[in-house]
Design a protein around this motif. Structure first.
Motif, short mmCIF file in Angstrom:
data_model
loop_
_atom_site.label_atom_id
_atom_site.label_comp_id
_atom_site.label_asym_id
_atom_site.label_seq_id
_atom_site.Cartn_x
_atom_site.Cartn_y
_atom_site.Cartn_z
N ARG A 70 13.64 -22.41 -10.81
CA ARG A 70 13.75 -23.41 -9.81
C ARG A 70 13.79 -22.80 -8.41
N VAL A 71 13.09 -23.39 -7.66
CA VAL A 71 13.05 -23.13 -6.20
C VAL A 71 13.89 -23.80 -5.60
N THR A 72 15.02 -23.12 -4.86
CA THR A 72 16.07 -23.92 -4.11
C THR A 72 15.99 -23.67 -2.58
N ALA A 73 15.01 -22.94 -2.01
CA ALA A 73 14.93 -23.03 -0.70
C ALA A 73 13.55 -22.21 -0.27
N PHE A 74 13.11 -22.14 1.03
CA PHE A 74 12.09 -21.58 1.61
C PHE A 74 12.44 -21.05 3.06
N LYS A 75 12.44 -19.74 3.02
CA LYS A 75 12.84 -19.03 4.40
C LYS A 75 11.76 -18.81 5.29
N LEU A 76 11.82 -18.89 6.49
CA LEU A 76 10.71 -18.58 7.45
C LEU A 76 11.73 -17.48 8.58
N ARG A 77 11.01 -17.39 9.54
CA ARG A 77 11.28 -16.57 10.84
C ARG A 77 12.94 -17.09 11.32
N GLY A 78 13.78 -16.13 11.49
CA GLY A 78 14.95 -16.28 11.64
C GLY A 78 15.98 -16.69 10.74
N ASP A 79 15.39 -17.20 9.49
CA ASP A 79 16.43 -17.41 8.54
C ASP A 79 17.17 -16.42 8.00
#
Length: 230
Positions: A70-79
């Motif tokens: 189960r995917v709970t988040a997507f993290k990009l630059r700065g996260d």
């Protein structure tokens, strides 16, 4: 958007700097590079550090009781990654690179020392924790109240704005995650994601070519993202 949709402004991180990294001594952190599909950390590993995304993107996921991811988040630059496990002895989830990615790993002990000595580091840590809480609450509300097309529209707007905060100023952005990952995050079936994207294309809100998305009508997409389940 109304209160039932994701608050895009709350998810943005200034592009000019990486939070936490500036206040930590170089010898107390290390740069990590991950290939697509590589784990940054795994559920159950001892918790020792938090990470700040420098380039690329990651997905955060856990397992349901029946063994499904189960995917709970997507993290990009700065996260920040790992902050969800700060009060635990072990990481509570997996973090997996979606593309060639890099991050700065900061030992938690060093982070605590820097936060005690430098107000800016403490402020960055507080902001990261607050964003984690707000984003979780906003998406929980969105998934509970929005129809399928509106969930997908809200997700696209969120990713577009977050890509913009990371330096992209055009209406074009790329979805680095698979349709299956999108479906998992949005609580939808894979085929529902495909249908909803087709509906948004038919309404001329977006143009889609594989993983590339162009936002053609931001106002229409925003209005769609505000439509709750009737």
């Amino acid at each position: 958007m109304n209160a039932s949709a994701i608050n895009l402004q709350q998810t943005q991180v200034p592009a000019a700097r990486l939070p936490l990294v500036e206040g930590i001594r170089h010898e107390e952190m290390r740069r990590r590079v991950c290939a697509p599909g590589e784990h940054l950390y795994r559920n159950g590993q001892p918790f020792r550090a938090v990470m700040v995304v420098e380039t690329g993107s990651f997905k955060v996921c856990d397992l349901t009781e029946d063994g499904r991811e189960r995917v709970t988040a997507f993290k990009l630059r700065g996260d920040c990654l790992g902050v969800e496990s700060i009060d635990l002895a072990r990481y509570a989830c997996d973090a997996v690179a979606l593309e060639p990615s890099s991050c700065w790993e900061i030992s938690y002990a060093a982070l605590l020392r820097a936060a005690a000595q430098t107000p800016g580091v403490q402020a960055d840590l507080n902001a990261a924790l607050a964003r984690e809480i707000r984003n979780g609450a906003s998406w929980m509300m969105a998934l509970a109240t929005l129809a399928a097309d509106s969930r997908v529209a809200a997700f696209l707007l969120d990713m577009w704005h977050r890509c913009g905060s990371a330096g992209c100023v055009t209406a074009h952005f790329a979805l680095r995650m698979s349709r299956m990952d999108m479906a998992s995050f949005l609580g939808l079936k894979h085929e529902t994601i495909s249908r909803s994207l087709a509906h948004l294309v038919e309404r001329r809100y977006i143009r889609v070519c594989r993983r590339d998305v162009d936002v053609l009508d931001p106002g229409g997409l925003t209005q769609c993202a505000s439509m709750s389940v009737s």
